[in-house]
Write an enzyme that holds these catalytic residues in place. Sequence first.
Site, PDB file in Angstrom:
ATOM      1  N   GLY A  48     -54.315  59.912  32.231  1.00 28.59           N
ATOM      2  CA  GLY A  48     -54.283  61.042  33.153  1.00 28.59           C
ATOM      3  C   GLY A  48     -52.834  61.386  33.412  1.00 28.59           C
ATOM      4  O   GLY A  48     -52.071  60.572  33.929  1.00 28.59           O
ATOM      5  N   ALA A  49     -52.434  62.616  33.042  1.00 31.08           N
ATOM      6  CA  ALA A  49     -51.016  62.985  33.124  1.00 31.08           C
ATOM      7  C   ALA A  49     -50.428  62.785  34.517  1.00 31.08           C
ATOM      8  O   ALA A  49     -49.385  62.135  34.658  1.00 31.08           O
ATOM      9  CB  ALA A  49     -50.840  64.427  32.650  1.00 31.08           C
ATOM     10  N   ASP A 230     -54.814  71.495  31.114  1.00 30.85           N
ATOM     11  CA  ASP A 230     -53.589  70.803  30.732  1.00 30.85           C
ATOM     12  C   ASP A 230     -52.386  71.715  30.810  1.00 30.85           C
ATOM     13  O   ASP A 230     -51.297  71.309  31.185  1.00 30.85           O
ATOM     14  CB  ASP A 230     -53.730  70.208  29.331  1.00 30.85           C
ATOM     15  CG  ASP A 230     -54.510  68.924  29.403  1.00 30.85           C
ATOM     16  OD1 ASP A 230     -55.747  68.987  29.342  1.00 30.85           O
ATOM     17  OD2 ASP A 230     -53.876  67.865  29.597  1.00 30.85           O
TER      18      ASP A 230
END
Lengths: 340, 340
Positions: A48-49, A230
């Site tokens: 998860g960024a 994203d």
Amino acid sequence: MARGAMPLRITGERVEALDQTALPAAVRYFEFDSVETVAEAIAMRVRGAPLLGLVGAFGMAIAARTAGPDAATLHSAAARLRAARPTAVDLGRAVDQSLQAALALPEHERADALWLRACDYLACRRAEDLALARRGLELLPRAARVLTHCNTGPLATGGIGTALAIVTLGHERGLIAHCFTTETRPLLQGARLTTWELQTAGVPTTLLPDTAAAGLVTSGQVDIVIVGADRIAANGDTANKIGTFGLALAAVRARLPFVIAAPTSTIDFACPDGAAIPIEFRPADEVGGYGGQRWAPDGIAAYNPAFDVTPADLVTAIVTERGTARPPYGASLQRLLEGG
Amino acid sequence: MARGAMPLRITGERVEALDQTALPAAVRYFEFDSVETVAEAIAMRVRGAPLLGLVGAFGMAIAARTAGPDAATLHSAAARLRAARPTAVDLGRAVDQSLQAALALPEHERADALWLRACDYLACRRAEDLALARRGLELLPRAARVLTHCNTGPLATGGIGTALAIVTLGHERGLIAHCFTTETRPLLQGARLTTWELQTAGVPTTLLPDTAAAGLVTSGQVDIVIVGADRIAANGDTANKIGTFGLALAAVRARLPFVIAAPTSTIDFACPDGAAIPIEFRPADEVGGYGGQRWAPDGIAAYNPAFDVTPADLVTAIVTERGTARPPYGASLQRLLEGG
């Protein structure tokens, strides 16, 4: 943070992370006690960024405390953490900002400053996620039946999540009747993580194969599709986990709202439209099998992009922590960023 | 039958079937030497509605030869074969027709007659598949790059296949440049079987997760989408393997032809439209795992329809062994069946 999963657990000066690779079979925490354990976690056990950004910030604090606050040690720790996942933008940015902030201080203040900085970052993440989720609630019909995709809960952001936080917060407030989640091949984040987060939060949940989504969306059993992002181009074209575009096509066919929920940090005005968003291609061996199991013949070529781009004309609204953008997105996103 | 896989191998009076559950890891044939081995194969090791019909016909021939041609024995064999897969319509029909044909003859002629009948049925299947594939070739652009779904090759029909036969025959004739195939969750027939059939036939092949299909179809790398059908309503609405509808939505978005390839026996004029086609729901445990592997939490509910319905307005053409129907399908399908 009572609702849902907790990917990071802070007790005093102790940080523990949830081993996401062990889910849903086991809920197992491990302690960040050295730069090496944090780097290994970044490479293997958390994802998860936004969460990776948080882990990078805590990693720098732990480096200063356990390895030392001198410039050489901090530079070396930053390089080790960044190298654990070189393509993670939030991670690299958090590590670099922590490093620069520390180097601007006297050595004896650095460890405490980095720790406070990481704790602040976590508090901001939670506040931002909560602001986004509250905006999202305004888009829900009564007793909403939501379809979502991939994983956008606490396990992804480290806060309360983005798209999935609208579902969990909405459920707490009696606005959500049901949540459908796709398996999300090839990495199955929906089947492994989103189902578990929804169960943990007590939301009535149904899992479906990705192939069943179009039929479900048009069957009258879903009221709204909510997914994350994203990267969002200036015109509203949105890159998100592979499979998102297909859900948008189905939602439009069914005349249902198709909503993107993502923080404003995801908006990239340097990309005029979706064609300018670079798409990462992932290893072929993720297709045709999972984990240790193979089901395709050896030597088969695979097409495995990590993301697809949903054109803005399919998107009903883009919810951010600062407000909700509507078409035409060019002007609407700009106004959000300017705080208008 | 040089091209592709051979699900049934006939040598003299010996019938062997390919164990489809062992594919693609192993190519393993086993002999039909009793009603029991045939029933076990129907329950476990062969699949595909038309192929199951063929296996039922050979099963009745083997029953007469190995167990006896008297009415009681044949009735009992028919019941055993039908019970091995009660929902398989082609199987039930083939077994019943074989039984009735045998009972109309003197006992000493029955074993030979059932054997010839089964061999005729196989020859007809091959001829019908070939006629369909030849019609399909007319729809291919030069050096076509095709996307297909699920399994519609020899392993499904026992002949040369339907949608996939257009690809393999087209490749033999230099008309096909590439074939993309989806994994086809939850049972992964594309990943396990179609890939293997295409490799066996020497067609350049790429496998993709179902989630990647919409992005691929709109990327300029595909010229035409060709899939099979389980049942076609009078108005052209088509029930086929779950995931088909999503491919049709993507093809329409990309302005690509979306073609159904299926024998006229699939057309059901008793169903005026897709709403009248019954959709089978399959066990929840097929979702959230595969084989012995589970990736979803225990106790999660699943939505697992076997088929979806693609509305006729998304379908460019329906190719059958008798010709190709075009919109509006009501009149066009009727003309095909009347031999017009």
